[in-house]
Design a protein around this motif. Structure first.
Motif, short mmCIF file in Angstrom:
data_model
loop_
_atom_site.label_atom_id
_atom_site.label_comp_id
_atom_site.label_asym_id
_atom_site.label_seq_id
_atom_site.Cartn_x
_atom_site.Cartn_y
_atom_site.Cartn_z
N GLN A 14 -14.14 -41.38 -31.80
CA GLN A 14 -12.79 -40.90 -31.41
C GLN A 14 -12.42 -39.51 -31.94
N ASP A 15 -12.93 -39.32 -33.30
CA ASP A 15 -12.48 -37.72 -33.94
C ASP A 15 -13.12 -36.72 -33.08
N ALA A 16 -14.36 -37.16 -32.68
CA ALA A 16 -15.12 -36.13 -31.78
C ALA A 16 -14.39 -35.62 -30.54
N VAL A 17 -13.87 -36.73 -29.91
CA VAL A 17 -13.23 -36.61 -28.47
C VAL A 17 -11.90 -35.78 -28.67
N PHE A 18 -11.03 -36.39 -29.75
CA PHE A 18 -9.82 -35.91 -29.96
C PHE A 18 -9.34 -34.52 -30.69
N SER A 19 -10.37 -34.27 -31.53
CA SER A 19 -10.43 -32.95 -32.43
C SER A 19 -10.76 -31.63 -31.57
N ASP A 20 -10.12 -30.58 -32.22
CA ASP A 20 -10.71 -29.22 -31.47
C ASP A 20 -11.72 -28.72 -32.37
N VAL A 21 -12.55 -27.79 -31.79
CA VAL A 21 -13.57 -27.20 -32.33
C VAL A 21 -12.79 -26.06 -33.43
N ASP A 22 -13.27 -25.98 -34.88
CA ASP A 22 -12.74 -25.15 -35.64
C ASP A 22 -12.83 -23.52 -35.18
N GLU A 23 -11.56 -22.95 -35.25
CA GLU A 23 -11.67 -21.49 -34.67
C GLU A 23 -12.37 -20.82 -35.55
N GLU A 24 -12.51 -20.84 -36.72
CA GLU A 24 -13.38 -20.25 -37.94
C GLU A 24 -14.72 -20.27 -37.41
N PHE A 25 -15.03 -21.35 -37.14
CA PHE A 25 -16.61 -21.74 -36.77
C PHE A 25 -16.98 -21.00 -35.55
N ASP B 242 -16.58 -26.86 -25.36
CA ASP B 242 -16.25 -28.21 -26.24
C ASP B 242 -16.75 -29.58 -25.77
N GLY B 243 -16.45 -29.45 -24.32
CA GLY B 243 -16.62 -30.54 -23.70
C GLY B 243 -16.05 -31.88 -24.40
N LEU B 244 -16.97 -32.98 -24.35
CA LEU B 244 -16.17 -34.26 -25.04
C LEU B 244 -16.65 -34.63 -26.46
N SER B 245 -17.00 -33.44 -26.95
CA SER B 245 -17.36 -33.82 -28.58
C SER B 245 -17.29 -32.37 -29.25
N SER B 246 -16.05 -32.18 -30.02
CA SER B 246 -16.12 -31.11 -30.89
C SER B 246 -17.22 -31.02 -32.10
N ALA B 247 -17.60 -32.24 -32.19
CA ALA B 247 -18.54 -32.22 -33.44
C ALA B 247 -19.69 -31.92 -32.90
N SER B 248 -20.11 -32.12 -31.77
CA SER B 248 -21.51 -31.59 -31.04
C SER B 248 -21.64 -30.05 -31.42
N VAL B 249 -20.62 -29.32 -31.12
CA VAL B 249 -20.64 -27.99 -31.19
C VAL B 249 -20.92 -27.51 -32.56
N ALA B 250 -20.32 -28.04 -33.68
CA ALA B 250 -20.48 -27.66 -35.13
C ALA B 250 -21.89 -28.03 -35.61
N ALA B 251 -22.23 -29.11 -34.98
CA ALA B 251 -23.68 -29.58 -35.61
C ALA B 251 -24.67 -28.95 -35.14
N ASN B 252 -24.73 -28.41 -33.77
CA ASN B 252 -25.77 -28.02 -33.09
C ASN B 252 -25.80 -26.47 -32.66
N ILE B 253 -24.72 -25.70 -32.67
CA ILE B 253 -24.86 -24.49 -32.01
C ILE B 253 -25.41 -23.30 -32.87
N LYS B 254 -25.06 -23.75 -34.23
CA LYS B 254 -25.83 -22.61 -35.08
C LYS B 254 -27.28 -22.35 -35.26
N ASP B 255 -27.93 -23.44 -34.49
CA ASP B 255 -29.41 -23.33 -34.49
C ASP B 255 -29.76 -23.45 -33.10
N LEU B 256 -28.95 -23.90 -32.08
CA LEU B 256 -29.48 -24.01 -30.58
C LEU B 256 -29.19 -22.78 -30.15
N LEU B 257 -28.20 -22.22 -30.07
CA LEU B 257 -28.05 -20.89 -29.53
C LEU B 257 -28.76 -19.66 -29.95
N PRO B 258 -29.09 -19.45 -31.15
CA PRO B 258 -30.13 -18.36 -31.49
C PRO B 258 -31.38 -18.72 -31.01
#
Length: 294
Positions: free
Chosen positions: A103-114, A167-183
């Motif tokens: 529920q938190d992953a769906v309803f929360s937004d990705v942190d702007e600072e991240f 962000d899609g349906l999970s803000s948590a996935s962005v915070a958990a994966n992008i730092k390694d996945l994108l580079p």
């Protein structure tokens, strides 16, 4: 209730939870006699840290070792045991914790600072809130006019590959994966001399917004890294949707997807290398989706 009485009650619950966590074929009495339950003031063990692939709570099972071995290949809530007609305390708390995380992953937004720390600028779809995003998927597939103009101004024109994050349906996935996945994706492409565009972040983005982005940037291949709908195994799963010369209104069959990118699935760095290889093949074959023969 006195604090001492409350502490004793919590200790007893934890002991009961530990009693159910014996290995297949091992009696609960033997297991409990070998383990002392320590409880710090105000804290109980974190149920979210339990690897359910190694958890088998059926008492005195038949073929328990074989069943536990099968669980290694599917992180499902199987073999969790029961207390009468009810679930045991440990798996029940794990289930409720997983549901809360989803529920938190769906309803929360990705942190702007991240987003800023990843050197991504932000654009948005026509959804004006999370509620609109969830109830109007069509608006999540279209950029606002202002966002479309920002992309035209800030993004490299006609790149070979355009990668962006949503962000899609999970803000948590962005915070958990992008730092390694994108580079990992960018490095994999650049090592082969493939030109990449300017990455950015799309707020309230659905998969199909990539079609408009493809047309705006003129990219040969467009790749969106987007949060998946969270389940009760993980709330941090991400997917990559990739298309060759995507256009607005094209069929979904033209997209290629790499899913289940998370720490308990395909690790972000490994997924990044795999996605880079798929993009290279798309550029070679000039195709994607069902037209791409992997």
């Amino acid at each position: 209730m006195e604090q001492v009485d409350l502490k004793q009650l919590i200790e007893q619950v934890i002991k009961d939870m530990k009693l159910t966590n014996s290995q297949p074929g091992e009696s609960a009495e033997i297991h409990s006699s070998q383990e002392h339950i320590a409880l710090e003031d105000g804290f109980i063990p974190d149920v979210t840290q339990v690897d359910i692939r190694t958890q088998y709570l059926v008492k005195d099972p038949e073929h328990g070792e074989e069943y536990l071995e099968l669980k290694q290949f599917a992180p499902c809530r199987l073999g969790i045991g029961k207390a009468g007609a009810r679930y045991k305390t440990d798996p029940l708390l794990q289930f409720r914790a997983a549901h809360s995380a989803a529920q938190d992953a769906v309803f929360s937004d990705v942190d702007e600072e991240f987003v800023e720390n990843m050197n991504l600028f932000t654009v948005a779809t026509q959804c004006d809130s999370k509620d609109t995003y969830l109830t109007r998927p069509d608006l999540g597939r279209k950029l606002t006019p202002e966002s479309a103009q920002i992309i035209k101004e800030k993004c490299k024109k006609n790149p070979t590959v355009q990668i962006y994050v949503a962000d899609g349906l999970s803000s948590a996935s962005v915070a958990a994966n992008i730092k390694d996945l994108l580079p990992a994706i960018v490095q994999g492409l650049q090592s082969s001399g493939i030109d990449t565009g300017t990455p950015f972040f799309v707020k309230y983005g659905r998969v199909a917004v990539m079609d408009e982005i493809s047309e705006l940037t003129g990219a040969e291949v467009t790749c969106t890294l987007i949060g998946e709908r969270p389940g009760l195994i993980t709330a941090e799963s991400m997917s990559a949707y990739i298309a060759y010369k995507a256009t607005v209104g094209m069929p979904e069959a033209r997209r290629t997807v790499v899913s289940n990118i998370h720490r308990a699935g395909t690790m972000p760095v490994e997924a990044g290398a795999h996605i880079a290889d798929i993009i290279k093949l798309m550029l070679e074959k000039k195709a994607s989706g069902t037209n791409l023969k992997l």
